[in-house]
Enzyme design. Sequence first.
Site, short mmCIF file in Angstrom:
data_model
loop_
_atom_site.label_atom_id
_atom_site.label_comp_id
_atom_site.label_asym_id
_atom_site.label_seq_id
_atom_site.Cartn_x
_atom_site.Cartn_y
_atom_site.Cartn_z
N LYS A 258 -26.11 43.80 7.78
CA LYS A 258 -25.75 42.85 8.54
C LYS A 258 -25.95 43.20 9.53
O LYS A 258 -24.60 43.73 10.05
CB LYS A 258 -25.39 41.90 7.78
CG LYS A 258 -24.85 40.21 8.06
CD LYS A 258 -24.14 39.37 7.13
CE LYS A 258 -24.26 37.85 7.24
NZ LYS A 258 -24.21 37.82 9.16
N GLU A 308 -32.44 40.44 14.25
CA GLU A 308 -31.39 40.52 15.38
C GLU A 308 -31.27 41.32 16.32
O GLU A 308 -30.96 42.72 16.35
CB GLU A 308 -29.63 40.12 14.03
CG GLU A 308 -28.39 40.12 14.20
CD GLU A 308 -28.19 39.03 14.00
OE1 GLU A 308 -28.90 37.85 13.50
OE2 GLU A 308 -27.20 38.07 14.18
N PHE A 348 -36.41 42.07 10.46
CA PHE A 348 -35.90 42.39 8.81
C PHE A 348 -37.00 41.33 8.39
O PHE A 348 -37.40 41.16 7.05
CB PHE A 348 -34.70 41.20 9.04
CG PHE A 348 -33.85 40.79 9.19
CD1 PHE A 348 -35.26 38.80 9.06
CD2 PHE A 348 -33.57 40.67 10.32
CE1 PHE A 348 -34.20 38.05 9.62
CE2 PHE A 348 -32.34 38.71 11.40
CZ PHE A 348 -33.37 38.04 10.47
N ARG A 425 -30.67 26.84 2.35
CA ARG A 425 -30.44 28.44 2.32
C ARG A 425 -30.21 28.39 0.98
O ARG A 425 -29.55 27.14 0.51
CB ARG A 425 -28.79 27.74 2.69
CG ARG A 425 -27.63 28.09 2.55
CD ARG A 425 -25.55 27.98 2.71
NE ARG A 425 -26.53 27.22 4.19
CZ ARG A 425 -25.57 28.00 5.63
NH1 ARG A 425 -25.34 29.25 5.08
NH2 ARG A 425 -25.65 27.45 6.46
N LYS A 431 -25.65 36.67 1.14
CA LYS A 431 -24.95 37.12 2.50
C LYS A 431 -23.60 38.03 1.77
O LYS A 431 -23.00 37.41 0.56
CB LYS A 431 -24.34 36.77 3.75
CG LYS A 431 -23.72 35.76 3.43
CD LYS A 431 -23.41 34.86 4.92
CE LYS A 431 -22.84 33.33 4.88
NZ LYS A 431 -23.11 32.55 5.99
P1 AMP Z 1 -24.68 34.43 8.45
O1 AMP Z 1 -24.60 33.55 10.26
O2 AMP Z 1 -22.99 34.28 8.44
O3 AMP Z 1 -24.78 32.56 8.08
O4 AMP Z 1 -24.97 35.02 8.22
C1 AMP Z 1 -26.72 34.46 9.00
C2 AMP Z 1 -27.39 35.64 10.05
O5 AMP Z 1 -27.28 37.06 9.69
C3 AMP Z 1 -28.70 35.38 9.83
O6 AMP Z 1 -28.86 34.02 10.99
C4 AMP Z 1 -29.06 36.14 10.94
O7 AMP Z 1 -28.62 36.34 12.53
C5 AMP Z 1 -27.92 37.67 11.13
N1 AMP Z 1 -28.78 39.18 9.54
C6 AMP Z 1 -28.49 39.89 10.90
N2 AMP Z 1 -28.82 41.06 9.82
C7 AMP Z 1 -29.29 40.29 9.17
C8 AMP Z 1 -30.94 40.81 7.51
N3 AMP Z 1 -31.14 42.24 7.88
N4 AMP Z 1 -31.25 39.54 7.30
C9 AMP Z 1 -31.64 38.32 7.53
N5 AMP Z 1 -30.38 38.16 8.77
C10 AMP Z 1 -29.61 39.32 9.03
#
Ligand code: AMP
Length: 591
Positions: A258, A308, A348, A425, A431
């Site tokens: 991530k 990303e 990704f 979602r 995550k």
């Molecule tokens: P959050 O912003 O904490 O809800 O986490 C989701 C975000 O992680 C996504 O919107 C992406 O911007 C980011 N992200 C980073 N690496 C990845 C990945 N390998 N797959 C999907 N999302 C990712």
Amino acid sequence: MKFKTLCRTYSKVEKISGKIEMVEILSETLCNANADEIGKIALLTLGKIYPNYVGIELMLAESMTIKALSITTGKSTSNIKQILEQKGDLGSITYKLLSKKTQTTLSSFTGETEYAPEILEVWSFFDKLAKLTGEGSSNKKINLLAGMLSRVSAIEAKYIVRIVSSKLRLGIATQLLLEALALAKTGNRDNKDILEKAYNRCSDIEYVAETLYKGGIEKVKEIDIRVFSPVKVMLAQRLSSSEEILEKFGEKCAVEYKYDGIRAQIHVKDNIVKIFSRNNENITYQFPDVQNEIIKAAKKQNFIVEGEIVAYDEKNNKILPFQSISRRKRKHDIEEKAQEIPVRVFLFDVLFANNCSTLNKLYLERRKLLKELVNETETIRFSHQTIVSSVDELETFFNSALEDNCEGIMVKSINQDSIYQAGARGWLWVKYKADYVDKLSDSFDLVIIGADYGKGKRTGKYGTFLLACFDTEEGNFKTFTRVATGFSDKDLDFFYQKLSNIKLNNKPKEVVSEIECSVWFEPKIVIEVTGAEITISQLHTCARGWLKGLNDGLALRFPRFTGRIVEDKNPEDATTVNEIVTIFLNQKGES
Ligand code: AMP
């Protein structure tokens, strides 16, 4: 339809707070709209002239609107500013000032009969206003607006002023509008789900509304992805242990690093590249380097991929933290910054390839397709990924992600249901971040909705901020905590400036709060906050009535601002009541 008819409806909707009633009133008016105007009505009702991704804004500062109003009414700008300080809403002030000047006097003065423009005329006026650029355009905009305000009635002027000020504030979010459209055209508000799915595929409310009115609900079902029209991104749930994750996904799942950067949806067609942010804004201009590199890496044309963008330390070969990439978000000296802060893009997913949508393909197929579309280069990479089937494997991957400067991992389903769920979602992606492991520092993305002035060193600035999460069921914001720590002096100056532009005199309609604040804000700015634990609260409205036998809400204890303003999240993308309840139950060890 006359714009005045729409304004009368806005005026009614504004006075009520019940969602069902709002939908009914709005849909009664939408019933009478024709297919040529419904798209523009949909945009205007959300306070917009174009879909977000088009990236054209009206660019009318408040001072310009005040000048136009001054020309129309003959009142001095300082006088209008004074009233604005007390009343807070330029739209209502416009209404008051123009109601005094009756239509008879206006028309006898100009010799014209009352001008009551059609909706399309008013939209064209906004379009013209937005497209006036270059030298002298500010004055031209002021005069154009003044001309319009002096011709229309008070109620029309009120909403024109609100739209040019980006403060329509009807409390009508996209979801509510979709429901009203469904009810108006099909007589069944449940068809909103079909409209929403189509909207998630094209992010274009105008196109969805027009398709509904021209071809009916069946045609809406056919709305597909189009290159250069961003798709609503798929989102992830969160879990806080490897055991829970494996239990949720069954025997096997994919894990990816991530990366902590900026989500980029990259559209490529005929060697033209457009990059959209997580909230569908066009951010192409910020990344000329990514545009070039993607063209070099592309094996095919006409595709949409997602990844990303992170800042990269080329000397030491390591990913840099989010703060570094956030310095690339700027309007000037872009090439210079691109040299100074090189990036890597970790791809990704793929959403469109070989002339069709790939949303319904399964995760492993999409991953394979991704590699058929682009070559890895120095800058363009695939996200680090593997398949795991045990807690040990998952933990080992998680630890290597942290060693490689990532914030955790994304766990993705590889099962038969592992499609790309645009705008949802769901539990197909989860995550798992370093901060969840230590429960005391779980992080939340919350919306600033109010503030109190500070004391001592903070006199004259806001000292404490009231923060809210988003209630997806009700489409409104619920209070969750009040935060005063973690802000540097620079942060406080910044927030004072930024929030002053969206200050309100009263609590906004879409906020449910029992806490009073000295100042309220439009729910627009999302910040990241950590906290010690979630506790039951009699004060906060988050999750009130959600937990069995509990009429109290939930609150975050010992909140602290992490220093991160989450610019690529809309307020509706803030942490939800649902997520907070899940974290609370996990914290208590309940299921
Ligand atoms: P959050 O912003 O904490 O809800 O986490 C989701 C975000 O992680 C996504 O919107 C992406 O911007 C980011 N992200 C980073 N690496 C990845 C990945 N390998 N797959 C999907 N999302 C990712």
